[in-house]
Design an enzyme around this catalytic site. Structure first.
Site, PDB file in Angstrom:
ATOM      1  N   HIS A 162     -73.364 -22.871  -9.374  1.00 45.05           N
ATOM      2  CA  HIS A 162     -74.462 -22.162  -9.413  1.00 45.05           C
ATOM      3  C   HIS A 162     -74.643 -21.196  -8.037  1.00 45.05           C
ATOM      4  O   HIS A 162     -75.212 -20.394  -8.080  1.00 45.05           O
ATOM      5  CB  HIS A 162     -75.626 -23.119  -9.968  1.00 45.05           C
ATOM      6  CG  HIS A 162     -75.690 -23.385 -11.210  1.00 45.05           C
ATOM      7  ND1 HIS A 162     -75.030 -24.235 -11.789  1.00 45.05           N
ATOM      8  CD2 HIS A 162     -76.219 -22.402 -12.146  1.00 45.05           C
ATOM      9  CE1 HIS A 162     -75.246 -24.353 -13.141  1.00 45.05           C
ATOM     10  NE2 HIS A 162     -76.026 -23.202 -13.374  1.00 45.05           N
ATOM     11  N   ARG A 168     -83.224 -18.150 -15.833  1.00 46.21           N
ATOM     12  CA  ARG A 168     -82.902 -19.696 -15.561  1.00 46.21           C
ATOM     13  C   ARG A 168     -84.124 -20.608 -14.882  1.00 46.21           C
ATOM     14  O   ARG A 168     -84.412 -20.411 -13.813  1.00 46.21           O
ATOM     15  CB  ARG A 168     -81.648 -19.793 -14.558  1.00 46.21           C
ATOM     16  CG  ARG A 168     -80.396 -19.318 -15.065  1.00 46.21           C
ATOM     17  CD  ARG A 168     -79.160 -19.641 -14.222  1.00 46.21           C
ATOM     18  NE  ARG A 168     -77.870 -19.660 -14.728  1.00 46.21           N
ATOM     19  CZ  ARG A 168     -76.926 -18.723 -14.922  1.00 46.21           C
ATOM     20  NH1 ARG A 168     -77.392 -17.640 -14.275  1.00 46.21           N
ATOM     21  NH2 ARG A 168     -76.026 -18.925 -15.250  1.00 46.21           N
ATOM     22  N   ARG A 218     -85.054 -19.850 -20.808  1.00 48.07           N
ATOM     23  CA  ARG A 218     -84.303 -20.848 -21.085  1.00 48.07           C
ATOM     24  C   ARG A 218     -85.211 -22.161 -20.362  1.00 48.07           C
ATOM     25  O   ARG A 218     -85.792 -21.957 -19.387  1.00 48.07           O
ATOM     26  CB  ARG A 218     -83.019 -21.045 -20.305  1.00 48.07           C
ATOM     27  CG  ARG A 218     -82.017 -22.407 -20.472  1.00 48.07           C
ATOM     28  CD  ARG A 218     -80.834 -22.231 -19.996  1.00 48.07           C
ATOM     29  NE  ARG A 218     -80.896 -22.430 -18.766  1.00 48.07           N
ATOM     30  CZ  ARG A 218     -79.612 -22.242 -18.038  1.00 48.07           C
ATOM     31  NH1 ARG A 218     -78.528 -22.168 -18.603  1.00 48.07           N
ATOM     32  NH2 ARG A 218     -79.519 -22.547 -16.613  1.00 48.07           N
ATOM     33  N   GLU A 239     -72.809 -24.580 -25.388  1.00 49.87           N
ATOM     34  CA  GLU A 239     -72.124 -24.944 -24.154  1.00 49.87           C
ATOM     35  C   GLU A 239     -71.435 -26.298 -24.078  1.00 49.87           C
ATOM     36  O   GLU A 239     -70.955 -26.701 -22.859  1.00 49.87           O
ATOM     37  CB  GLU A 239     -72.845 -24.676 -22.914  1.00 49.87           C
ATOM     38  CG  GLU A 239     -74.303 -25.259 -22.776  1.00 49.87           C
ATOM     39  CD  GLU A 239     -75.192 -24.879 -21.699  1.00 49.87           C
ATOM     40  OE1 GLU A 239     -74.590 -23.989 -20.732  1.00 49.87           O
ATOM     41  OE2 GLU A 239     -76.243 -25.403 -21.624  1.00 49.87           O
ATOM     42  N   ASN A 258     -69.710 -20.757 -18.940  1.00 51.76           N
ATOM     43  CA  ASN A 258     -69.542 -21.597 -17.718  1.00 51.76           C
ATOM     44  C   ASN A 258     -69.252 -23.253 -17.952  1.00 51.76           C
ATOM     45  O   ASN A 258     -68.370 -23.785 -17.522  1.00 51.76           O
ATOM     46  CB  ASN A 258     -70.632 -21.592 -16.792  1.00 51.76           C
ATOM     47  CG  ASN A 258     -71.143 -19.923 -16.453  1.00 51.76           C
ATOM     48  OD1 ASN A 258     -70.015 -19.165 -16.563  1.00 51.76           O
ATOM     49  ND2 ASN A 258     -72.176 -19.779 -16.200  1.00 51.76           N
ATOM     50  N   ASP A 259     -70.360 -23.637 -18.801  1.00 53.51           N
ATOM     51  CA  ASP A 259     -70.224 -24.982 -19.162  1.00 53.51           C
ATOM     52  C   ASP A 259     -69.267 -25.115 -20.297  1.00 53.51           C
ATOM     53  O   ASP A 259     -68.552 -26.323 -20.437  1.00 53.51           O
ATOM     54  CB  ASP A 259     -71.707 -25.766 -19.349  1.00 53.51           C
ATOM     55  CG  ASP A 259     -72.548 -25.952 -18.316  1.00 53.51           C
ATOM     56  OD1 ASP A 259     -71.873 -26.466 -17.284  1.00 53.51           O
ATOM     57  OD2 ASP A 259     -73.792 -25.347 -18.297  1.00 53.51           O
ATOM     58  N   ARG A 298     -67.002 -27.370 -12.701  1.00 59.23           N
ATOM     59  CA  ARG A 298     -66.880 -25.945 -12.308  1.00 59.23           C
ATOM     60  C   ARG A 298     -67.336 -25.734 -10.889  1.00 59.23           C
ATOM     61  O   ARG A 298     -67.107 -24.709 -10.440  1.00 59.23           O
ATOM     62  CB  ARG A 298     -67.960 -25.388 -13.239  1.00 59.23           C
ATOM     63  CG  ARG A 298     -69.479 -25.751 -12.915  1.00 59.23           C
ATOM     64  CD  ARG A 298     -70.346 -25.453 -14.269  1.00 59.23           C
ATOM     65  NE  ARG A 298     -71.075 -24.327 -13.873  1.00 59.23           N
ATOM     66  CZ  ARG A 298     -72.242 -23.505 -14.635  1.00 59.23           C
ATOM     67  NH1 ARG A 298     -72.540 -24.241 -15.565  1.00 59.23           N
ATOM     68  NH2 ARG A 298     -72.629 -22.571 -14.140  1.00 59.23           N
ATOM     69  N   CYS A 310     -73.825 -15.797 -22.352  1.00 60.85           N
ATOM     70  CA  CYS A 310     -74.607 -15.509 -21.291  1.00 60.85           C
ATOM     71  C   CYS A 310     -74.024 -16.353 -20.003  1.00 60.85           C
ATOM     72  O   CYS A 310     -74.381 -16.133 -19.086  1.00 60.85           O
ATOM     73  CB  CYS A 310     -76.098 -15.975 -21.311  1.00 60.85           C
ATOM     74  SG  CYS A 310     -76.149 -17.644 -21.763  1.00 60.85           S
TER      75      CYS A 310
HETATM   76  C1  PEP Z   1     -73.448 -21.370 -18.909  1.00 63.07           C
HETATM   77  O1  PEP Z   1     -73.393 -22.451 -18.755  1.00 63.07           O
HETATM   78  O2  PEP Z   1     -72.468 -20.478 -19.122  1.00 63.07           O
HETATM   79  C2  PEP Z   1     -74.765 -20.817 -18.579  1.00 63.07           C
HETATM   80  C3  PEP Z   1     -74.896 -19.556 -18.593  1.00 63.07           C
HETATM   81  O3  PEP Z   1     -75.673 -21.365 -18.020  1.00 63.07           O
HETATM   82  P1  PEP Z   1     -75.547 -22.265 -16.503  1.00 63.07           P
HETATM   83  O4  PEP Z   1     -74.368 -21.189 -15.915  1.00 63.07           O
HETATM   84  O5  PEP Z   1     -76.698 -21.876 -15.753  1.00 63.07           O
HETATM   85  O6  PEP Z   1     -75.179 -23.553 -16.703  1.00 63.07           O
HETATM   86 MG    MG Z   2     -74.744 -24.022 -18.694  1.00 68.04          MG
END
Ligand code: PEP
Ligand code: MG
Length: 574
Positions: free
Chosen positions: A201, A308, A345, A448, A471-472, A482, A519
């Site tokens: 993040h 977020r 979200r 995710e 991402n997750d 990550r 996203c």
């Molecule tokens: C993701 O996991 O791709 C996502 C958009 O949420 P975050 O990056 O806030 O975990």
């Molecule tokens: Mg996520």
């Protein structure tokens, strides 16, 4: 002598500037420039803080009980000596005079210089004095903070106006995601951290700053010294310390090229995102705070695809925002977007986004076991039902001011779907009972966790749309943290299992006539745009700074040709 360190490139372009080292524990120290006419009064402010700390230490010494160990009095003597030593007092004032730094920044800059000198000392006793120096600086910072509340630059003054000739780049061991936010619109033109993965993040927020950046550069903050000239190559992840003139010249050339390219791309801002064969693609933006809405409009996004909301909850020392405060924040975004949709979200707290500031080191080693697998996102919300309903009511109320969509992170279990629907039904009922206005709010699930992608049909029974959090999804499919730079080479968005889960989610969602969006960071990386478009994706959400690059890819894409090439692979090569 010139050195190089290697890390992960997370934000395009080249930055060249003098290093400003910031200790992770002091990232919240305000960094701003002092107007030339205020320099002497800033030096006096520092002097007053020194007098106050001297009085404090003198008082402590006077009040020592007569039977106190003599070491205590000797320690206070050492603190007093450090306080008045020219290497602290004089050199800090020099940072203010030469570089126009505010007193707090000047102090932390000089502390970094001195801390290194202590680290390099052979003598154990002297090396250990570093802790004393840090305590003295802490005292000074505390007094300075009391003197003027939380330090801020003079209102209406653009900090960059008073910067010296030299651009500045930030170097830190680690920066928490919420702390990174304070560097938006700051004086830094690039930054480097020792830790972090490409989709940590911290990296995501940094990408939003739209300045060249490298994370996971391991030893960078140890090797780079305060004020060193460095080059940050945000395209390849290389950081060059003290570059020779010929290298510098080459990078200056690349810097100009990349600035020209950026300027060229911004001209696409108002061009609709339509493929060569006429298919419309929705390019939405990801935001962290209400103030980001301006950048969304500026970038030409057609709405917010991911707000977020957890950033409203972070670094508040337990004082979480209530329903009204949240409502105001959501309403501000909805109003600013002026009729364009806003996807809010629900909080995704946990993992590398703790409620209160914690370094990655603390997170990894001291506090929580496997934070990414722990009480995070919807799991946290369902464990705090009244807080969850407060948030849902705030989001629903904001919908009275413009189109709002609600998105729920990290769902994996049917019981979580049920829990979410029940909480939402109750929140709606509570608003109706109270006579509070709200409109229809489409409900979306983030896909995710691989379990969710594999049972997507079940999700589609209850949700109006889905948004794939790549991402997750990558993290949990490949079992790669990550945020951990030591396994960053295994974090592979091109892994066939990842691509299969994404393609499957899009296909099944479209088959039910619903919208699937991406996203995660893949949506903003132009290298993935053709693949995602070929999978049928027509809705992308990314950092505002990435919109025009992705749009360029969309404008060059021809779905008919791509499908023909997939169906008849031989024809294209003949
Ligand atoms: C993701 O996991 O791709 C996502 C958009 O949420 P975050 O990056 O806030 O975990
Ligand atoms: Mg996520």
């Amino acid at each position: 002598m010139s050195f190089q360190v290697f890390g992960l490139a997370i934000s395009r372009g080249v930055a060249i500037g003098r290093a400003v080292l910031v200790a992770s524990s002091r990232v919240d120290v305000a960094h701003y420039f002092i107007e030339p006419s205020r320099i002497e009064s800033e030096v006096q402010r520092l002097g007053m803080a020194r007098d106050a700390v001297a009085a404090e230490l003198g008082g402590l010494q006077r009040d020592l009980p007569s039977d106190a160990p003599t070491e205590l009095s000797a320690l206070l003597d050492v603190h007093l000596m450090l306080l008045h030593d020219d290497t602290l007092a004089g050199a800090t004032a020099q940072w203010i005079r030469d570089r126009h730094y505010n007193a707090e920044w000047a102090l932390s800059a000089q502390l970094e210089v001195l801390a290194r000198q202590f680290d390099e000392m052979e003598n154990d006793y002297l090396r250990e004095r570093k802790a004393d120096l840090e305590q003295v600086v802490e005292r000074l910072l505390r007094v300075l903070a009391q003197q003027q509340g939380h330090a801020t630059p003079s209102p209406g003054v653009d900090a960059r106006d008073f910067a010296g000739e030299d651009p500045l780049v930030l170097v830190a061991n680690d920066i928490a995601p919420a702390d990174m936010l304070q560097f938006k619109r700051s004086v830094f033109t690039g930054f480097v951290t020792d830790v972090g993965g490409k989709t940590s993040h911290t990296a995501i927020v940094a990408r939003g700053l739209d300045i060249p950046a490298v994370v996971g550069a391991r030893e960078a903050s140890r090797i780079i010294r305060q004020d060193d000239w460095i080059v940050i190559d945000g395209d390849t992840g290389v950081v060059i310390i003290d570059p020779p003139p010929i290298v510098l010249e080459e990078y200056r050339f690349r810097q100009r090229q990349s600035e020209l390219e950026r300027a060229r791309l911004t001209r696409l801002r108002r061009t609709p995102a339509v493929t060569l064969d006429g298919q419309r693609v929705e390019l939405l933006a990801n935001i962290e705070l209400p103030g980001d809405a301006a950048a969304v409009l500026e970038a030409g996004a057609v709405g917010v695809g991911l707000f977020r909301s957890e950033f409203l909850f972070m670094n508040r020392r337990g004082d979480l925002p209530g329903e009204d405060e949240q409502y105001e924040a959501y309403r501000a975004v909805v109003k600013a977007m002026n009729g364009l949709p806003v996807t809010i979200r629900t909080v995704d707290i946990g993992a590398d986004k703790p409620l209160d500031r914690m370094s990655t080191h603390e997170l990894r080693h001291e506090h929580v076991l496997n934070p990414a697998l722990g009480l995070r996102a919807i799991r946290w919300s369902l464990s705090e039902p009244s807080m969850f309903r407060q948030q849902l009511r705030a989001v629903l109320r904001a919908s009275a001011h413009g189109p709002v969509r609600l998105l729920v992170p990290m769902l994996a279990h049917v019981s979580e779907i049920r829990g979410t629907l029940e909480a939402l039904a109750r929140a709606r009922q509570q608003l109706r009972d109270a006579g509070r206005e709200h409109a229809h709010v489409p409900l979306g699930a983030m896909i995710e966790v691989p379990a969710a992608a594999l049972m997507i049909e079940r999700f589609l029974d209850d949700f109006d749309f889905v948004s794939i959090g790549t991402n997750d999804l990558i993290q949990y499919t490949l079992a790669i943290d990550r945020a951990d730079e030591s396994v960053a080479h295994l974090y592979d968005p091109w892994h066939p299992a990842v691509l299969e889960l994404i393609a499957r989610t899009i296909r099944k969602t479209h088959a039910r006539g619903k919208v699937a969006s991406v996203c995660g960071e893949m949506a903003g990386d132009p290298a993935f745009t053709p693949t995602l478009l070929a999978m049928g994706l027509r809705s992308f959400s990314m950092q505002p700074a990435q919109i025009s690059t992705v749009k360029q890819q969309v404008l060059r894409f021809d779905a008919r040709k791509t499908l023909a090439a997939i169906e008849h692979p031989q024809a294209g090569s003949a």
